[in-house]
Design a protein around this motif. Structure first.
Motif, short mmCIF file in Angstrom:
data_model
loop_
_atom_site.label_atom_id
_atom_site.label_comp_id
_atom_site.label_asym_id
_atom_site.label_seq_id
_atom_site.Cartn_x
_atom_site.Cartn_y
_atom_site.Cartn_z
N LEU B 243 28.72 82.70 33.21
CA LEU B 243 27.62 83.30 33.53
C LEU B 243 26.93 82.45 34.28
O LEU B 243 26.18 82.76 35.20
CB LEU B 243 27.14 84.07 32.52
N PHE B 244 26.58 81.37 33.65
CA PHE B 244 25.42 80.34 34.18
C PHE B 244 25.83 79.49 35.30
O PHE B 244 25.33 79.17 36.14
CB PHE B 244 25.23 79.58 33.01
N THR B 252 21.12 89.56 37.21
CA THR B 252 21.46 88.47 36.49
C THR B 252 20.58 87.27 37.10
O THR B 252 20.00 86.21 36.75
CB THR B 252 22.79 87.97 36.23
N ARG B 253 21.08 87.22 38.64
CA ARG B 253 20.75 86.20 39.47
C ARG B 253 19.08 86.27 39.46
O ARG B 253 18.61 85.04 39.49
CB ARG B 253 21.44 86.38 40.86
N LEU B 256 17.72 84.66 36.21
CA LEU B 256 18.06 83.18 36.30
C LEU B 256 17.05 82.57 37.20
O LEU B 256 16.36 81.48 36.72
CB LEU B 256 19.26 82.72 36.49
N ALA B 257 16.81 82.93 38.42
CA ALA B 257 15.85 82.48 39.25
C ALA B 257 14.51 82.55 38.93
O ALA B 257 13.85 81.75 39.13
CB ALA B 257 16.00 83.17 40.68
N ALA B 258 14.08 83.57 38.17
CA ALA B 258 12.47 83.76 37.87
C ALA B 258 12.27 83.00 36.57
O ALA B 258 11.12 82.80 36.36
CB ALA B 258 12.26 85.37 37.32
N ILE B 259 13.17 82.46 35.88
CA ILE B 259 12.80 81.73 34.61
C ILE B 259 12.03 80.31 35.32
O ILE B 259 13.09 79.54 35.98
CB ILE B 259 14.02 81.43 33.89
N PRO B 260 10.92 79.88 34.76
CA PRO B 260 10.62 78.63 35.17
C PRO B 260 11.40 77.50 34.76
O PRO B 260 12.12 77.53 33.37
CB PRO B 260 9.14 78.65 34.40
N SER B 274 14.34 96.31 41.74
CA SER B 274 15.18 96.60 42.84
C SER B 274 16.32 97.41 42.56
O SER B 274 16.92 97.54 41.43
CB SER B 274 15.86 95.16 43.18
N PRO B 275 16.52 98.15 43.50
CA PRO B 275 17.89 99.00 43.30
C PRO B 275 19.25 98.39 43.32
O PRO B 275 20.07 98.87 42.63
CB PRO B 275 17.81 99.99 44.55
N ASP B 276 19.12 97.22 43.75
CA ASP B 276 20.23 96.31 43.35
C ASP B 276 20.49 95.72 42.12
O ASP B 276 21.85 95.59 41.72
CB ASP B 276 20.30 94.96 44.25
N PHE B 277 19.43 95.97 41.20
CA PHE B 277 19.80 95.73 39.83
C PHE B 277 20.40 96.84 39.15
O PHE B 277 20.97 96.45 38.16
CB PHE B 277 18.27 95.88 39.18
#
Lengths: 274, 295
Positions: B243-244, B252-253, B256-260, B274-277
């Motif tokens: 996963l990581f 999930t992407r 992971l991108a939004a975490i500082p 987002s609809p993709d979620f």
């Protein structure tokens, strides 16, 4: 360096009750530059909330003092200090009056401080809501009908209503989901640049500090243990407790894991690594 | 292969009688003995209700409509009822986010501990119960167990209460432990200790552990396998390393991108929604549910 916006001179606060003494803040001297985002970090009991309360003038120091724009605080211009220093708290639901509409909450400081004429104020409220990424129509809503991120935006709009110079942000995104947190942190960054604001950013989250702060001051049991620019401190923390705090942050990438290992080991990181 | 300790299959949950709102749309997951599995999602994703259904707790509140199957330690729990109630506190146990509010402030730890032990052995004497409670508290590194037993929850620190609650949850040697954001209300150092205790438990006693969390960093350090849940649906299922290193679902992407990051880098420009979620579930290699495997 221009004149600092905020200075602590041997600042101390001791609470005494029923014969017991708690030294919440012990002999802290610091100066904060204008337009910076200054992080104050530490675990519970470190004194970071006491520090916020002192800056806001909610409690009085028992030692030393605070200067705001060079003027001792709280001074004769008490109400003016209150306007110029605003607060955004962790939990926006308890910070906003649930019986008051969003618009009324944002308008109240305009009335209190006599900002604008009363006929101008509705337009000013609408502009503030738009500035934080909400719509003017949100003014009629109750805070209970908003999401956590929207409520925090309302709290930010209310703080901005006073045209502050300094905002104390007390764990402003700790209760928010990570995608919402990212948006609110971006908003805060944008506002700091646009309005030339200074932030005192109180948090326990060191990854958030790395992402948004310009300086960081680490507190442990009421004492300042380390202070400096964010990049320098995360590259090579000098204090053991700072190392321990950064070393305990749960991380999600390999680059972070490597940096954390170097910091835990206490050795200076090799140039080019990470 | 033996049956998983917890197997949730196509679980659906709807709240309310008149204004119905569906919060789980077919959740499937399993945890085997000795495994540490995480269910990770944001608020409102359905992760905590999934845990409460597995414990048979939510079914007792009424006004819920449950479809699908939950097998806990060989017992069907989806409908709630006596069987799962009898397992609770003995074969399955749960620890919560804020230990101080999970303990009863009006009774000393001693009385609460006796009650826990007697759910497994109703005839246990006070002396025997106290001896076991002291041993259980010593096991979670409480320095003076006798003193802790004589205390009220508000007299102990958050970290101590967390240990007391873990000791209680483990006292009857459960085969399944569900931990809902354990220690989130506490400092990072206490949180790390809690995870360490749970890790030991899975390794030494073969307890199946399901960690409910919103914190991907904690999940990365603790879990063997991870389910990512978004708005009542599992969107990605993978071994932790998969996963990581190779997150595949747009949600999930984005998380992971939004975490500082402590290694720096600014905050990316990402939508809150987002609809993709809501794209279909992505299952990584070797992570099919046991019942999805062809014989």
């Amino acid at each position: 360096m221009s004149e600092p916006i905020l200075e602590f001179d041997n600042l101390g606060k001791t609470f005494e009750a029923d014969g017991s003494r708690v030294v919440a803040l012990d002999d802290v001297s610091l100066a904060f530059e204008r337009r910076g985002c200054h992080a104050i970090v530490g675990e519970s009991g470190s004194g970071k909330t006491t520090l916020a309360n002192l800056v806001l003038g909610l409690i009085r120091p028992t030692g030393g003092g605070i200067r705001f724009n060079g003027v001792p605080l709280p001074g004769e211009r008490g109400i003016e200090h209150r306007r110029a220093i605003q607060l955004v708290q962790q939990n926006p639901l308890s910070a906003l009056n649930p019986r008051r509409s969003v618009g009324a909450s944002v308008r109240l400081p305009l009335d209190v401080h006599g900002i604008g004429t009363s006929s101008e104020r509705p337009a000013r409220v609408a502009a503030l809501l738009e500035e934080v990424g909400l719509e003017a129509a949100h003014a009629r809503r109750s805070p209970r009908g908003l999401s956590g991120g929207q409520r925090q935006r309302v709290a930010i709009a209310r703080a901005l209503a006073c045209e502050p110079e300094l905002i104390v942000l007390d764990e402003p995104t700790s209760a928010l989901d990570v995608l919402v947190q990212a948006r609110v942190l971006q908003l805060l960054e944008h506002l700091r640049r646009e309005r030339g604001l200074t932030y005192l950013f109180i948090t326990h989250d060191l990854a958030v500090v790395r992402a948004v702060a310009t300086t960081v001051s680490v507190f442990q049991r009421g004492r300042l243990v380390e202070s400096g620019g964010v990049e320098e401190i995360f590259a090579a923390p000098r204090n053991d407790y700072t190392r321990q705090l950064i070393g305990a942050v749960p991380v999600v990438t390999e680059a972070e894991a490597r940096l954390r290992e170097t910091i835990r080991a206490g050795a200076p990181p090799t140039p080019g690594a990470g | 292969m033996t049956e998983p300790v917890l197997a949730i299959r196509d679980l659906e949950l709807t709240f309310g009688r008149w204004r119905r709102s569906k919060v789980l749309h077919g959740v499937s997951l399993h945890v085997r003995a000795g495994e540490k599995v995480a269910l990770v999602g944001e608020s409102g994703s359905g992760k905590s209700v999934t845990a409460r259904l597995a414990m048979g707790l939510l079914q007792e509140t009424g006004n819920v409509d449950v479809a699908g199957s939950i097998r806990v330690d060989g017992v069907e729990a989806a409908a709630g009822g006596r069987q799962i109630r009898r397992l609770r506190g003995r074969r399955v146990a749960m620890i919560f986010q804020d230990p101080t509010s999970a303990l009863n402030p009006a009774f000393r730890i001693r009385g609460q501990f006796r009650e826990v032990l007697r759910t497994a052995e109703p005839g246990l004497s006070d002396r025997e119960a106290d001896a076991r409670a002291e041993a259980a508290l010593a096991e979670v590194s409480i320095p003076d167990p006798a003193r802790a037993l004589n205390s009220y929850a508000f007299q102990l620190s958050g970290g101590m209460n967390q240990r007391v609650m873990i000791a209680m949850a483990l006292a009857n040697r459960p085969s399944l432990l569900i931990a809902d954001e354990p220690g989130t209300a506490l400092d990072v150092t206490v949180q790390a200790q809690t995870l360490e205790l749970m890790r030991d438990l899975a390794a030494t006693r073969g307890t199946a552990v399901l960690l409910i969390s919103h914190n991907l960093g904690v999940v990365r350090e603790f879990a063997d396998r991870v389910y990512v849940i978004y708005r009542g649906r599992i969107v990605e299922h993978a071994r932790t390393a998969q996963l990581f290193s190779d997150p595949r679902h747009p949600y999930t992407r984005a998380l992971l991108a939004a975490i500082p990051k402590i290694s720096g880098g600014g905050l990316p420009d990402l939508p809150e929604r987002s609809p993709d979620f809501e794209n279909p579930r992505i299952v990584h290699e070797g992570c099919a549910e046991p019942w999805e495997l062809r014989p």
